[in-house]
Design a protein around this motif. Structure first.
Motif, mmCIF file in Angstrom:
data_model
loop_
_atom_site.group_PDB
_atom_site.id
_atom_site.type_symbol
_atom_site.label_atom_id
_atom_site.label_comp_id
_atom_site.label_asym_id
_atom_site.label_seq_id
_atom_site.Cartn_x
_atom_site.Cartn_y
_atom_site.Cartn_z
ATOM 1 N N THR A 1 1.010 -1.274 -0.145
ATOM 2 C CA THR A 1 -0.316 0.084 -0.066
ATOM 3 C C THR A 1 0.783 1.394 -0.127
ATOM 4 O O THR A 1 0.700 2.290 0.685
ATOM 5 N N ASP A 2 2.055 1.248 -0.617
ATOM 6 C CA ASP A 2 2.808 2.467 -0.573
ATOM 7 C C ASP A 2 2.333 3.662 -1.311
ATOM 8 O O ASP A 2 2.795 4.680 -1.170
ATOM 9 N N ARG A 3 1.205 3.484 -1.918
ATOM 10 C CA ARG A 3 0.646 4.614 -2.553
ATOM 11 C C ARG A 3 -0.295 5.524 -1.926
ATOM 12 O O ARG A 3 0.137 5.800 -0.758
ATOM 13 N N SER A 4 -1.387 5.903 -2.185
ATOM 14 C CA SER A 4 -2.297 6.704 -1.450
ATOM 15 C C SER A 4 -2.709 6.084 -0.136
ATOM 16 O O SER A 4 -2.566 4.747 -0.070
ATOM 17 N N ASP A 5 -3.437 6.779 0.767
ATOM 18 C CA ASP A 5 -3.561 6.245 1.950
ATOM 19 C C ASP A 5 -5.176 5.339 1.980
ATOM 20 O O ASP A 5 -5.165 4.519 2.621
ATOM 21 N N GLY A 6 -5.807 5.870 1.021
ATOM 22 C CA GLY A 6 -7.214 5.169 0.769
ATOM 23 C C GLY A 6 -7.017 3.649 0.071
ATOM 24 O O GLY A 6 -8.036 2.887 0.181
ATOM 25 N N SER A 7 -5.696 3.471 -0.181
ATOM 26 C CA SER A 7 -5.343 2.227 -0.846
ATOM 27 C C SER A 7 -5.557 0.821 0.337
ATOM 28 O O SER A 7 -5.543 -0.110 -0.089
ATOM 29 N N VAL A 8 -5.553 1.232 1.620
ATOM 30 C CA VAL A 8 -5.657 0.351 2.499
ATOM 31 C C VAL A 8 -6.938 -0.412 2.167
ATOM 32 O O VAL A 8 -7.415 -1.833 2.331
ATOM 33 N N ASP A 9 -8.110 0.364 2.090
ATOM 34 C CA ASP A 9 -9.269 -0.088 1.790
ATOM 35 C C ASP A 9 -9.166 -0.973 0.642
ATOM 36 O O ASP A 9 -9.904 -2.046 0.514
ATOM 37 N N ALA B 1 -7.107 -2.601 -0.542
ATOM 38 C CA ALA B 1 -6.229 -3.506 -0.224
ATOM 39 C C ALA B 1 -7.315 -4.727 0.324
ATOM 40 O O ALA B 1 -7.255 -5.904 -0.116
ATOM 41 N N LEU B 2 -8.077 -4.163 1.143
ATOM 42 C CA LEU B 2 -9.047 -5.228 1.750
ATOM 43 C C LEU B 2 -9.804 -5.583 0.803
ATOM 44 O O LEU B 2 -10.437 -6.864 0.969
ATOM 45 N N GLN B 3 -10.450 -5.022 -0.056
ATOM 46 C CA GLN B 3 -11.554 -5.206 -0.963
ATOM 47 C C GLN B 3 -10.667 -6.551 -1.817
ATOM 48 O O GLN B 3 -11.477 -7.237 -2.238
ATOM 49 N N ASP C 1 -10.874 1.949 6.769
ATOM 50 C CA ASP C 1 -12.183 2.591 6.974
ATOM 51 C C ASP C 1 -13.217 1.771 7.762
ATOM 52 O O ASP C 1 -12.993 0.354 7.619
ATOM 53 N N LYS C 2 -13.670 2.057 8.777
ATOM 54 C CA LYS C 2 -14.822 1.317 9.604
ATOM 55 C C LYS C 2 -15.865 0.585 8.787
ATOM 56 O O LYS C 2 -15.921 -0.519 9.032
ATOM 57 N N ASP D 1 -10.265 1.330 17.713
ATOM 58 C CA ASP D 1 -11.104 0.733 18.969
ATOM 59 C C ASP D 1 -12.318 -0.203 18.461
ATOM 60 O O ASP D 1 -13.281 -0.328 19.256
ATOM 61 N N GLN D 2 -12.368 -0.387 17.027
ATOM 62 C CA GLN D 2 -13.398 -1.318 16.696
ATOM 63 C C GLN D 2 -13.148 -2.698 17.202
ATOM 64 O O GLN D 2 -12.181 -3.432 17.317
ATOM 65 N N PRO D 3 -14.262 -3.143 17.859
ATOM 66 C CA PRO D 3 -14.485 -4.547 18.166
ATOM 67 C C PRO D 3 -14.497 -5.510 16.995
ATOM 68 O O PRO D 3 -14.873 -5.209 15.870
ATOM 69 N N GLY D 4 -13.859 -6.621 17.348
ATOM 70 C CA GLY D 4 -13.944 -7.651 16.357
ATOM 71 C C GLY D 4 -12.538 -8.024 15.818
ATOM 72 O O GLY D 4 -12.147 -9.359 16.087
#
Lengths: 337, 337
Positions: free
Chosen positions: A102-110, A112-114, A132-133, A154-157
């Motif tokens: 995910t070295d690019r933009s920050d939204g790329s974590v999302d 990645a999860l997709q 993102d939650k 702090d998200q549970p799960g």
DNA sequence: ATTGCGATTGCACACACGTGCAAGCGGATG
DNA sequence: CATCCGCTTGCACGTGTGTGCAATCGCAAT
């Protein structure tokens, strides 16, 4: 020419003179197959070069065996060490690691999860950034386990693995004072990563308790170059620090190099330095850096163990959180008390 | 409770009031769908959190989108840098990286490739070790592309990317001589990796042409500690070398540290040093190491480009081989001529 | 010989998706 | 109005696998 595709269980079955089910059962531990059929199947499989198609198997079982590692800054020593340990332990647990950078933009974590969802990964381990939650919820709802390493959330799960950053800051402050240091400083990146901020606050708080002020300087990333810049800023101050705690070993390396080669200071005689992570370079004799060791092996063990633990929904509502302590590795960058 | 599995195209179709085919076509570029149906499908998909199952897609298309990276020693700076670049470029090409760590025994490269076959990887990129010829053939026969980076192998089929190691050895020898060095040495690991051996032979051959002998010392792995040991051996010789070419930057760092801190030698005044790889630490002011830069970006580009290139069998019989040149990065560990 | 039982095996279905084929549909042209 | 054509769309089949269910088989006991 030989545009022949992969060999399927059907072909093995025909060659062995058995049904396709028998082939499937041969490669399914605990299934009912006679010794004779098993032998004939294995023989045919070997001859044809058959390998079970894990895509199809994952489709059936709703369990792909894939675990996603979501990382940025892989080339960083600490990250690559953690990555190494995680991949080894995942393989030992029969999983396979899928790597998403995910070295690019920050939204790329999302994103990645997709990607992890698309490949029906059994779990995702997040080493960088924070999803993102809504995406997190989506993953959990789909039965995907989540592990957050050194991420504050702090998200549970998800399983959350963190260190005692705050206390570490405190421990090193007293070590500095015991070594006779009076002018303390903290070198941080300006990223504002929660774990780094905890180290900072722990250090400042402990120093205050000891009656000392701390000048905090923040700049750039957590790398070597930023450490050099921070040295420039700190070591030209009217009241020059005689002890610097760096949020990261890389920062410490840059700071030490600048202190010695640009300012002609002697470490630890004129300047004490401590870092965090215990990267390999910290033990090199050029640095000989006192630092806190991230328990990389334990982190990986805990994460993988938790992934393998039962899928019972009973525990899915409780808070999963692990706190590990970073061991202080005493080397030569702080003069003896 | 909500043990609901992943949402399938079927459910999206029902919610959108269309057939499952319409959903499939909506997510297949170039398929025939009217704007209206497309809109309704996308809307339903968004609401349900639908993501195409790439396992099933890969099953159909005989193209999983997975590329296996087979690596050992990931925590090594050069390896992690190459890994970083490869993953980024693979992602940009629409592929996803599967990571297989072979830090264990040597036969595990074969097991890694079997894993790649099980997941029907479109290709495998091998950064460490060398697979058995039978496994290689099995991969190729199954339509899996293979890339060997800095691995020596004469099997036809895989793409082989190598550097001009031999010539690099020659270039650095003349640089040493031009700097006035007379007693040359080469520090190598005892692994016998072909690329490292080529550097050694190139260095020795060029030195011989210049009328100089080279004392070659080999020990351990290619890491920092081995460099220290090699320094012990070399710098206690009756005729102490005044120039050492190290097969690896890590070796060079260990050797420099030992030379300075244990033997009190000044680099480059009393001892010239050069390395290979241009890892990040080589540029740190503690080392300021003259070295050869591995063209990491170009390596990754070439590999990924080749993977994306046409699947025509016409070219499958020709020799795929790429030779890149390592750029000499001139720093301060060799005194000016 | 018949019955019972456990082990093994084959059939058929399910998993989620892509895609060829034919049917449907609308519009334009003769 | 009939014909044709292009665009959509649904049906059905194929991809390789795991597995429930029923059938078969072998063997021992009655």
């Amino acid at each position: 020419m030989s545009s022949k595709l992969f060999v399927s269980a059907q072909e093995v079955a025909e060659k062995a003179g058995v049904s396709r089910s028998a082939v499937s059962r041969t490669f399914t531990p605990g299934a009912s197959v006679s010794a004779e059929t098993r032998r004939r199947v294995l023989e045919a499989a070997e001859a044809l070069g058959y390998h079970v198609n894990h895509l199809a198997r994952g489709l059936m079982r709703n369990e792909s065996g894939i675990v996603c590692l979501i990382v940025s800054d892989v080339a960083t020593p600490y990250r690559s060490a953690l990555l190494r340990e995680l991949t080894i332990q995942l393989q030992n647990a029969g999983k396979v690691a899928m790597f998403i950078n995910t070295d690019r933009s920050d939204g790329s974590v999302d994103r990645a999860l997709q990607q992890a969802i698309r490949y029906r990964a059994d779990a995702s381990i997040i080493l960088s950034g924070l999803p993102d939650k809504s995406i997190t919820q989506l993953c959990l709802r789909n039965g995907q386990r989540l592990v957050l390493i050194n991420r504050d959330d702090d998200q549970p799960g998800p399983l959350k693995i963190n260190l005692d950053d705050f206390e570490s800051g405190g421990r090193i402050a007293t070590a500095f004072v015991r070594a006779g240091c009076r002018v303390l400083a903290f070198a941080n990146s300006e990223a504002g990563t929660p774990s780094l901020m905890r180290r900072e606050r722990g250090f400042v708080a402990a120093a205050a308790k000891l009656g000392l002020d701390v000048t905090v300087e923040r700049h750039g990333s957590t790398g070597y170059e930023a450490g050099k810049v921070l040295a420039q800023r700190m070591l030209t101050r009217a009241e020059r620090p005689d002890a610097v705690f760096c949020a990261t070993d890389l920062l410490a390396c840059g700071l030490m190099d600048a202190a010695r080669h640009q300012f002609g200071l002697s470490v630890p005689r004129q300047l004490c330095v401590a870092g965090f992570d215990d990267i390999e370079q910290a033990s090199w004799s050029s640095f000989d850096l006192t630092t806190f060791a991230q328990p990389v092996m334990t982190i990986a063990t805990r994460a993988v163990e938790w992934l393998g633990s039962g899928r019972d929904d009973a525990t899915s509502e409780v808070e999963h959180s692990v706190r590990l302590t970073a061991e202080l590795i005493w080397r030569g960058s702080i003069r003896a008390g």
